[in-house]
Enzyme design. Structure first.
Site, PDB file in Angstrom:
ATOM      1  N   GLN A 132       0.826  -1.211   0.000  1.00 59.43           N
ATOM      2  CA  GLN A 132       0.000   0.000   0.000  1.00 59.43           C
ATOM      3  C   GLN A 132       0.864   1.267   0.000  1.00 59.43           C
ATOM      4  O   GLN A 132       1.537   1.555   0.997  1.00 59.43           O
ATOM      5  CB  GLN A 132      -0.869  -0.006   1.270  1.00 59.43           C
ATOM      6  N   GLY A 133       0.807   2.024  -1.089  1.00 59.09           N
ATOM      7  CA  GLY A 133       1.580   3.272  -1.180  1.00 59.09           C
ATOM      8  C   GLY A 133       0.701   4.483  -0.930  1.00 59.09           C
ATOM      9  O   GLY A 133       0.328   5.201  -1.868  1.00 59.09           O
ATOM     10  N   TYR A 134       0.342   4.712   0.325  1.00 64.92           N
ATOM     11  CA  TYR A 134      -0.464   5.876   0.695  1.00 64.92           C
ATOM     12  C   TYR A 134       0.412   6.942   1.370  1.00 64.92           C
ATOM     13  O   TYR A 134       0.555   8.045   0.897  1.00 64.92           O
ATOM     14  CB  TYR A 134      -1.579   5.461   1.673  1.00 64.92           C
ATOM     15  N   SER A 135       0.991   6.577   2.553  1.00 65.60           N
ATOM     16  CA  SER A 135       1.669   7.578   3.388  1.00 65.60           C
ATOM     17  C   SER A 135       2.933   8.124   2.738  1.00 65.60           C
ATOM     18  O   SER A 135       3.626   7.418   2.001  1.00 65.60           O
ATOM     19  CB  SER A 135       2.061   6.967   4.741  1.00 65.60           C
ATOM     20  N   GLU A 161     -10.114  -1.770   5.340  1.00 63.46           N
ATOM     21  CA  GLU A 161      -8.972  -2.009   6.219  1.00 63.46           C
ATOM     22  C   GLU A 161      -9.446  -2.548   7.561  1.00 63.46           C
ATOM     23  O   GLU A 161      -8.772  -3.312   8.212  1.00 63.46           O
ATOM     24  CB  GLU A 161      -8.194  -0.701   6.397  1.00 63.46           C
TER      25      GLU A 161
END
Ligand SMILES: Cc1cc2nc3c(=O)[nH]c(=O)nc-3n(C[C@H](O)[C@H](O)[C@H](O)COP(=O)(O)OP(=O)(O)OC[C@H]3O[C@@H](n4cnc5c(N)ncnc54)[C@H](O)[C@@H]3O)c2cc1C
Length: 417
Positions: A129-132, A247
């Protein structure tokens, strides 16, 4: 509260129990009873068994490789697997099945569904997951990782951080800034990006426990085909929020089981160390017991609302604060019981950094000391305690919304007006 499952869910429960009885050894105690290498191998083999028998992505439509079951059966499955002390998939499945897979089902094109979903279930594609980003965590809408169109491709430049299991993944879903001239939540696009290419560098971050389960991910002219947009260009915020809804998953049903198992182990530790009749320790154990019972009732309330068909509400925030803050206290108690032994951890250490050690784990000092350290992160990931309290304040208590200082175009933020 009325936590009665309909008859069809109970029939499914029996089927799951029969599957577990057939496929687990008679003396099975949980993955925690295996040494770390054996536990890793077990998880790999178990995932294959789950895939062969249709126990991965059970709520997905059959045409994409799922079992076409209801969300209710998904909860039953999660409950039974948790009770049995077996994983529901491999290391990257929370990102592949639970997050991006479910999101592709909701927002993806027919072509994306047919291409990606079966590959997620077979384990061919492992996701992260590339969010932050360094400047976008709680305030995720501030993200600055940029994607620009170049012919048939998107070109991506920027950085992501805290990317769990990124070193094991070959695909990453990335929130990118595609229009900096509009309000921050408007100019974001959700992209699917292959990781094995020269423009992507993954650097592990060492955690407080000494393990490296998360990473920094750097994008330097990384590329992905234009068709890898999910949900439309500049519509990524809505897609991102759908994904975050998944999530939380089945935590209301599984957390009370997970923390009761850990509490039993803690009671065992107090007995083994001969402190179960110390009034100060007994007082704190009783506190833990009462909290796990409250967690059970909170879970029942959330399940009741789920079983009566209501959409998940702010009770997700209550549950998240409750388990993460409880676990910091319960593992502090374990460290106090261990005394000086906790400072020189030995024996079997946990094989994962999320929540408790695996069921069946021995009461080693390494198990408790590592879980104590890992518990610090619980109040940060999946929304910090402060952010959860803001949600409860605004959505449950009806308090005034936080003042916002970030109206206007994203690229104008911080500039004097
Ligand atoms: C173990 C772990 C795994 C993770 N895995 C992933 C992953 O796989 N992929 C991914 O994209 N991210 C991941 N994250 C990142 C996680 O989502 C962020 O750490 C989290 O959203 C908090 O953001 P931040 O770290 O930037 O802290 P900040 O947002 O900078 O917050 C710093 C402090 O300020 C407080 N704060 C911030 N805003 C407010 C406010 N409005 N009101 C009150 N207090 C506030 C916070 O509560 C916190 O105490 C992971 C994090 C951890 C710890």
């Amino acid at each position: 509260m009325d936590v009665r499952y309909p008859p069809e869910a109970e029939a499914y429960r029996e089927k799951v129990q029969a599957f577990l009885a057939e496929h687990l050894p008679a003396d099975w105690k949980g993955t925690g009873a295996l040494d770390p290498e054996a536990a890793e191998q077990f998880t790999l083999d178990w995932r294959k068994t789950l895939h062969e028998h249709g126990y991965l992505g059970v709520s997905w439509p059959k045409e994409y490789g799922g079992a076409g079951l209801t969300p209710l059966e998904t909860v039953v499955l999660a409950e039974e697997f948790t009770r049995a002390g077996v994983p529901r998939g491999g290391n990257n499945d929370v990102f592949g099945i639970q997050m991006v897979g479910n999101t592709i089902i909701e927002w993806g094109t027919e072509e994306q569904k047919r291409h990606y979903l079966p590959r997620i279930l077979s384990g061919e594609d492992l996701w992260c997951q590339g969010y932050s980003e360094p400047n976008a965590g709680s305030d995720l809408g501030n993200l600055g990782c940029k994607a620009e169109r170049d012919g048939d491709e998107w070109v991506i430049n920027g950085q992501k951080i805290w990317t769990s299991a990124g070193h094991l993944a070959n695909w990453i879903f990335v929130l990118t800034r595609t229009d900096p001239t509009v309000a921050k939540h408007r100019g974001i696009t959700f992209l699917l990006v292959p990781m094995h290419q020269p423009g992507i560098e993954v650097r592990p971050i060492k955690m407080i426990s000494g393990a490296s389960e998360f990473n920094e991910v750097f994008f330097t002219d990384a590329r992905t085909p234009v068709d890898n947009v999910v949900g439309g260009v500049n519509n990524g915020w809505a897609v991102a929020m759908t994904l975050l809804g998944y999530e939380r998953g089945e935590a209301a049903a599984t957390n009370p089981i997970v923390y009761r198992t850990e509490l039993d182990r803690l009671l065992g530790l107090a007995k083994e160390r001969g402190v179960n009749d110390d009034p100060r320790i007994r007082q704190r154990l009783a506190w833990c017991y009462s909290k796990v019972e409250i967690m059970r009732y909170l879970g029942m309330r959330a399940l009741t609302s789920f079983l009566s068909g209501k959409a998940p509400g702010p009770e997700g925030s209550l549950g998240k604060i409750f388990w993460s803050e409880y676990q910091q206290k319960s593992t502090e108690l374990a460290m106090d019981i261990l005394g000086a032994d906790g400072l020189v951890p030995s024996g079997r250490a946990p094989s994962n950094a999320f929540q408790t050690d695996d069921p069946g784990a021995p009461n080693s000092s390494a198990s408790w000391a590592t879980t104590f350290l890992n518990a610090r992160a619980g109040t940060i990931y999946a929304g910090t305690s402060q952010i959860q309290r803001n949600i409860i304040g605004e959505m449950v208590l009806g308090l005034p919304k936080e003042p916002r200082a970030d109206a206007g175009a994203w690229n104008e933020q911080g500039k004097p007006r």
